[in-house]
Design a protein around this motif. Structure first.
Motif, PDB file in Angstrom:
ATOM      1  N   SER A   6      26.257 -27.954 -30.172  1.00 12.08           N
ATOM      2  CA  SER A   6      27.720 -28.027 -30.170  1.00 12.08           C
ATOM      3  C   SER A   6      28.185 -29.462 -29.987  1.00 12.08           C
ATOM      4  CB  SER A   6      28.293 -27.145 -29.056  1.00 12.08           C
ATOM      5  OG  SER A   6      27.967 -25.790 -29.265  1.00 12.08           O
ATOM      6  N   ARG A   7      27.498 -30.194 -29.106  1.00 13.00           N
ATOM      7  CA  ARG A   7      27.853 -31.596 -28.875  1.00 13.00           C
ATOM      8  C   ARG A   7      27.580 -32.421 -30.141  1.00 13.00           C
ATOM      9  NH1 ARG A   7      28.404 -34.928 -24.270  1.00 13.00           N
ATOM     10  NH2 ARG A   7      27.944 -33.135 -22.945  1.00 13.00           N
ATOM     11  N   LEU A   8      26.465 -32.110 -30.811  1.00  9.52           N
ATOM     12  CA  LEU A   8      26.108 -32.806 -32.044  1.00  9.52           C
ATOM     13  C   LEU A   8      27.168 -32.574 -33.114  1.00  9.52           C
ATOM     14  CD1 LEU A   8      23.423 -34.401 -32.220  1.00  9.52           C
ATOM     15  CD2 LEU A   8      22.565 -32.602 -33.716  1.00  9.52           C
ATOM     16  N   LEU A   9      27.603 -31.316 -33.251  1.00 11.36           N
ATOM     17  CA  LEU A   9      28.620 -30.970 -34.237  1.00 11.36           C
ATOM     18  C   LEU A   9      29.954 -31.629 -33.900  1.00 11.36           C
ATOM     19  CD1 LEU A   9      29.292 -29.389 -36.778  1.00 11.36           C
ATOM     20  CD2 LEU A   9      29.798 -27.404 -35.358  1.00 11.36           C
ATOM     21  N   GLU A  10      30.261 -31.699 -32.616  1.00 12.21           N
ATOM     22  CA  GLU A  10      31.505 -32.346 -32.179  1.00 12.21           C
ATOM     23  C   GLU A  10      31.506 -33.821 -32.541  1.00 12.21           C
ATOM     24  OE1 GLU A  10      33.540 -33.536 -27.908  1.00 12.21           O
ATOM     25  OE2 GLU A  10      32.341 -31.705 -28.020  1.00 12.21           O
ATOM     26  N   ARG A  11      30.365 -34.477 -32.328  1.00  8.23           N
ATOM     27  CA  ARG A  11      30.257 -35.896 -32.676  1.00  8.23           C
ATOM     28  C   ARG A  11      30.301 -36.090 -34.192  1.00  8.23           C
ATOM     29  NH1 ARG A  11      28.542 -39.430 -28.732  1.00  8.23           N
ATOM     30  NH2 ARG A  11      27.500 -40.778 -30.247  1.00  8.23           N
ATOM     31  N   ALA A  12      29.723 -35.142 -34.920  1.00  8.17           N
ATOM     32  CA  ALA A  12      29.746 -35.225 -36.383  1.00  8.17           C
ATOM     33  C   ALA A  12      31.171 -35.116 -36.907  1.00  8.17           C
ATOM     34  CB  ALA A  12      28.878 -34.119 -36.977  1.00  8.17           C
ATOM     35  N   GLU A  13      31.936 -34.158 -36.382  1.00  9.08           N
ATOM     36  CA  GLU A  13      33.323 -33.988 -36.811  1.00  9.08           C
ATOM     37  C   GLU A  13      34.160 -35.205 -36.440  1.00  9.08           C
ATOM     38  OE1 GLU A  13      34.309 -31.749 -38.699  1.00  9.08           O
ATOM     39  OE2 GLU A  13      32.878 -30.108 -38.533  1.00  9.08           O
ATOM     40  N   LYS A  14      33.882 -35.770 -35.268  1.00  6.72           N
ATOM     41  CA  LYS A  14      34.627 -36.954 -34.820  1.00  6.72           C
ATOM     42  C   LYS A  14      34.345 -38.140 -35.735  1.00  6.72           C
ATOM     43  CE  LYS A  14      35.297 -40.034 -30.860  1.00  6.72           C
ATOM     44  NZ  LYS A  14      34.870 -40.379 -29.473  1.00  6.72           N
ATOM     45  N   PHE A  15      33.071 -38.298 -36.112  1.00  2.05           N
ATOM     46  CA  PHE A  15      32.706 -39.393 -37.008  1.00  2.05           C
ATOM     47  C   PHE A  15      33.385 -39.230 -38.362  1.00  2.05           C
ATOM     48  CE2 PHE A  15      29.807 -41.712 -39.903  1.00  2.05           C
ATOM     49  CZ  PHE A  15      29.794 -42.941 -39.256  1.00  2.05           C
ATOM     50  N   GLY A  16      33.455 -37.988 -38.843  1.00  4.73           N
ATOM     51  CA  GLY A  16      34.142 -37.723 -40.099  1.00  4.73           C
ATOM     52  C   GLY A  16      35.618 -38.056 -40.030  1.00  4.73           C
ATOM     53  N   GLU A  17      36.266 -37.706 -38.909  1.00  8.29           N
ATOM     54  CA  GLU A  17      37.689 -38.002 -38.734  1.00  8.29           C
ATOM     55  C   GLU A  17      37.932 -39.508 -38.669  1.00  8.29           C
ATOM     56  OE1 GLU A  17      38.936 -35.924 -35.275  1.00  8.29           O
ATOM     57  OE2 GLU A  17      38.555 -33.931 -36.127  1.00  8.29           O
ATOM     58  N   ILE A  18      37.058 -40.217 -37.954  1.00  5.84           N
ATOM     59  CA  ILE A  18      37.192 -41.677 -37.855  1.00  5.84           C
ATOM     60  C   ILE A  18      37.081 -42.309 -39.238  1.00  5.84           C
ATOM     61  CG2 ILE A  18      36.062 -43.778 -37.010  1.00  5.84           C
ATOM     62  CD1 ILE A  18      35.258 -42.180 -34.506  1.00  5.84           C
ATOM     63  N   SER A  19      36.122 -41.826 -40.037  1.00  8.32           N
ATOM     64  CA  SER A  19      35.908 -42.376 -41.374  1.00  8.32           C
ATOM     65  C   SER A  19      37.100 -42.120 -42.282  1.00  8.32           C
ATOM     66  CB  SER A  19      34.640 -41.773 -41.983  1.00  8.32           C
ATOM     67  OG  SER A  19      33.511 -42.057 -41.181  1.00  8.32           O
ATOM     68  N   CYS A  20      37.712 -40.932 -42.146  1.00 12.95           N
ATOM     69  CA  CYS A  20      38.872 -40.597 -42.983  1.00 12.95           C
ATOM     70  C   CYS A  20      40.090 -41.446 -42.631  1.00 12.95           C
ATOM     71  CB  CYS A  20      39.212 -39.109 -42.835  1.00 12.95           C
ATOM     72  SG  CYS A  20      38.054 -38.009 -43.678  1.00 12.95           S
ATOM     73  N   LYS A  21      40.196 -41.825 -41.362  1.00 13.67           N
ATOM     74  CA  LYS A  21      41.346 -42.606 -40.910  1.00 13.67           C
ATOM     75  C   LYS A  21      41.180 -44.099 -41.160  1.00 13.67           C
ATOM     76  CE  LYS A  21      42.568 -39.372 -37.192  1.00 13.67           C
ATOM     77  NZ  LYS A  21      42.628 -39.186 -35.715  1.00 13.67           N
ATOM     78  N   ALA A  22      39.977 -44.512 -41.569  1.00 20.45           N
ATOM     79  CA  ALA A  22      39.667 -45.941 -41.692  1.00 20.45           C
ATOM     80  C   ALA A  22      40.643 -46.661 -42.612  1.00 20.45           C
ATOM     81  CB  ALA A  22      38.234 -46.122 -42.191  1.00 20.45           C
TER      82      ALA A  22
ATOM     83  N   ALA B 298      44.948 -50.696 -43.448  1.00 20.48           N
ATOM     84  CA  ALA B 298      46.251 -51.010 -44.034  1.00 20.48           C
ATOM     85  C   ALA B 298      47.206 -51.555 -42.980  1.00 20.48           C
ATOM     86  CB  ALA B 298      46.842 -49.768 -44.693  1.00 20.48           C
ATOM     87  N   MET B 299      47.174 -50.982 -41.784  1.00 20.56           N
ATOM     88  CA  MET B 299      48.051 -51.445 -40.711  1.00 20.56           C
ATOM     89  C   MET B 299      47.642 -52.837 -40.205  1.00 20.56           C
ATOM     90  SD  MET B 299      50.320 -49.181 -40.535  1.00 20.56           S
ATOM     91  CE  MET B 299      51.159 -49.895 -39.126  1.00 20.56           C
ATOM     92  N   LEU B 300      46.334 -53.068 -40.092  1.00 23.86           N
ATOM     93  CA  LEU B 300      45.856 -54.356 -39.585  1.00 23.86           C
ATOM     94  C   LEU B 300      46.187 -55.516 -40.521  1.00 23.86           C
ATOM     95  CD1 LEU B 300      42.303 -53.375 -38.245  1.00 23.86           C
ATOM     96  CD2 LEU B 300      44.296 -54.015 -36.878  1.00 23.86           C
ATOM     97  N   SER B 301      46.304 -55.227 -41.797  1.00 23.61           N
ATOM     98  CA  SER B 301      46.500 -56.294 -42.788  1.00 23.61           C
ATOM     99  C   SER B 301      47.957 -56.708 -42.969  1.00 23.61           C
ATOM    100  CB  SER B 301      45.946 -55.841 -44.139  1.00 23.61           C
ATOM    101  OG  SER B 301      46.668 -54.715 -44.612  1.00 23.61           O
ATOM    102  N   GLN B 302      48.883 -55.947 -42.418  1.00 23.53           N
ATOM    103  CA  GLN B 302      50.302 -56.183 -42.711  1.00 23.53           C
ATOM    104  C   GLN B 302      50.822 -57.532 -42.220  1.00 23.53           C
ATOM    105  OE1 GLN B 302      52.055 -54.047 -44.844  1.00 23.53           O
ATOM    106  NE2 GLN B 302      49.904 -53.438 -44.958  1.00 23.53           N
ATOM    107  N   ASP B 303      50.274 -58.043 -41.127  1.00 27.70           N
ATOM    108  CA  ASP B 303      50.730 -59.329 -40.607  1.00 27.70           C
ATOM    109  C   ASP B 303      50.374 -60.493 -41.527  1.00 27.70           C
ATOM    110  OD1 ASP B 303      51.829 -58.136 -38.408  1.00 27.70           O
ATOM    111  OD2 ASP B 303      50.094 -58.496 -37.104  1.00 27.70           O
ATOM    112  N   PHE B 304      49.472 -60.269 -42.469  1.00 26.41           N
ATOM    113  CA  PHE B 304      49.017 -61.338 -43.349  1.00 26.41           C
ATOM    114  C   PHE B 304      49.775 -61.361 -44.680  1.00 26.41           C
ATOM    115  CE2 PHE B 304      45.714 -60.568 -40.329  1.00 26.41           C
ATOM    116  CZ  PHE B 304      45.128 -61.796 -40.087  1.00 26.41           C
ATOM    117  N   ILE B 305      50.591 -60.341 -44.909  1.00 26.24           N
ATOM    118  CA  ILE B 305      51.393 -60.278 -46.133  1.00 26.24           C
ATOM    119  C   ILE B 305      52.831 -60.664 -45.778  1.00 26.24           C
ATOM    120  CG2 ILE B 305      52.253 -58.775 -47.975  1.00 26.24           C
ATOM    121  CD1 ILE B 305      49.758 -57.066 -47.638  1.00 26.24           C
ATOM    122  N   PHE B 306      53.345 -61.710 -46.387  1.00 24.84           N
ATOM    123  CA  PHE B 306      54.681 -62.194 -46.044  1.00 24.84           C
ATOM    124  C   PHE B 306      55.611 -62.078 -47.244  1.00 24.84           C
ATOM    125  CE2 PHE B 306      51.876 -65.684 -47.208  1.00 24.84           C
ATOM    126  CZ  PHE B 306      52.578 -66.321 -48.229  1.00 24.84           C
TER     127      PHE B 306
END
Length: 385
Positions: A174-190, A195-203
């Motif tokens: 269960s812990r393994l599956l939880e970490r797997a789902e979390k890793f998938g969510e992190i990757s999807c949000k990347a 996009a948010m981090l780059s906004q300060d560099f576009i003027f």
């Protein structure tokens, strides 16, 4: 030299005559039945971006005597029960049909499904199943750097916890599956994070040069437009598959001023440019990137004219590879149509990407933060520890 070159079709194999059977080298690479086959990497890009029709691709594949990218060895089927079988490739293909989902994220989702469907009774059996599934995915497309890196990082992230040694199997699974789902969510949000981090560099009032159809770069530009920033974009055409044309179409739908350039007009137009944004197929240990063919020459021109070159890449594209130059990198092959008949004696360069050294890059925008190229090796150590 590149000891781990399984992510590409080996260049020396490509140069052999079609009448000579390929030689197998079990110590460094898997044997290739057809070294001139169109890479699965290119087929995936073509399917997602609608660059070429399936009929045209089939004809091109037949012309080089290749096999379809959808054919997989029987070893990809992992038996998880007497009456039930689970095919990791089928699961992966189901996820990667989503155009907005990166190939590496599709692999991560498929590996999470392996854990969910597993009927292993011990942690050792489960880890062996995961490793076999990961190896199957990586061998399915040897030309994809992000697929290999994503699978390696998933295995490392999911199994990296000492708590698994002190829990009963069901809790550990269960812990393994939880970490797997979390890793998938992190990757999807990347993509959103980058996009948010780059906004300060576009003027306001800036001109941005982009090359190829990178979904991360498109997200950056879309976010900037949503933030009411005023800028214009110069798109290279992206020969031979016209990815720049596709990107310019997407930008025009967002009412972003866009101008389409010939690939050969980059130096001519560079004095108009304030910054360059490119994506990456892979980020290597030196801090350099492997990306669509033409990225290297654009970075050279930009560097000579003191224009910053920004790279947008998700952390699952960080690969443990260290090319020294272009000759260290065997290419992923793609079909090229010139519109005229090419004599048989004329050799055509069909590589889909090149390597850009770190000294020509300014910053990398990743979901781990904004990094200088020199910091990439440190981040790789942290990722793979």
């Amino acid at each position: 030299m590149w000891r781990r070159s399984a992510s590409f079709i080996l260049d020396d194999e490509r140069r052999r005559t079609s009448n000579s059977p390929p030689m197998a080298d079990n110590t460094t690479r898997a044997p290739f039945q057809n070294p001139d086959a169109i890479s699965a990497y290119y087929q995936t890009r073509a399917a997602h971006h609608g660059v070429i029709t399936s009929d045209w691709l089939a004809q091109a594949q037949a012309a080089v005597g290749g096999v379809s990218g959808e054919e997989h060895p029987d070893s990809s089927v992992a038996e998880l029960g007497k009456e039930k079988t689970f095919n990791v490739i089928e699961e992966f293909n189901g996820w990667r049909k989503q155009p907005d989902l990166a190939e590496a994220v599709a692999a991560i989702r498929a590996l999470a499904a392996v854990i969910r469907a597993s009927e292993a009774s011990t942690m050792m059996e489960l880890e062996i199943e995961l490793k076999k599934a990961s190896d199957t995915l990586k061998s399915w497309d040897k030309t994809s750097i992000s697929l290999t890196a994503g699978c390696d990082l998933f295995i490392r992230y999911v199994t990296r916890t000492s708590a698994l040694e002190y829990e009963d199997f069901n809790s550990a699974k269960s812990r393994l599956l939880e970490r797997a789902e979390k890793f998938g969510e992190i990757s999807c949000k990347a993509r959103k994070i980058i996009a948010m981090l780059s906004q300060d560099f576009i003027f306001d009032g800036c001109t941005i040069l982009v090359h190829g159809l990178s979904r991360v770069v498109l997200e950056i530009l879309k976010t900037a437009a949503q933030n009411n920033k005023l800028f214009r974009v110069l798109c290279t055409e992206g020969r031979p598959d016209g990815t720049g044309v596709l990107l310019s179409n997407e930008l025009s739908k967002l009412d972003i001023p866009v101008k389409l350039l010939l690939d050969s007009a980059v130096a001519y137009s560079m004095d108009e440019v304030d910054m360059v944004f490119v994506g990456a197929d892979g980020v290597v240990e030196s801090g350099g990137i492997i990306n669509m063919m033409g990225t290297y020459q654009i970075a050279l021109v930009a560097h000579s004219m003191n224009k910053p070159v920004y790279v947008a890449a998700e952390s699952y594209k960080f690969a443990r590879l260290y090319p020294l130059d272009q000759k260290d990198m065997a290419p992923a092959l793609r079909p090229i149509e010139f519109g005229v008949k090419i004599p048989v004696k004329v050799e055509v360069e069909r590589s889909a990407r090149d390597y850009t050294p770190p000294q020509y890059l300014t910053l990398l925008f990743t979901d781990l933060g904004v990094l200088s190229p020199s910091v990439v090796s440190d981040e790789l150590i942290q990722l793979y520890l």
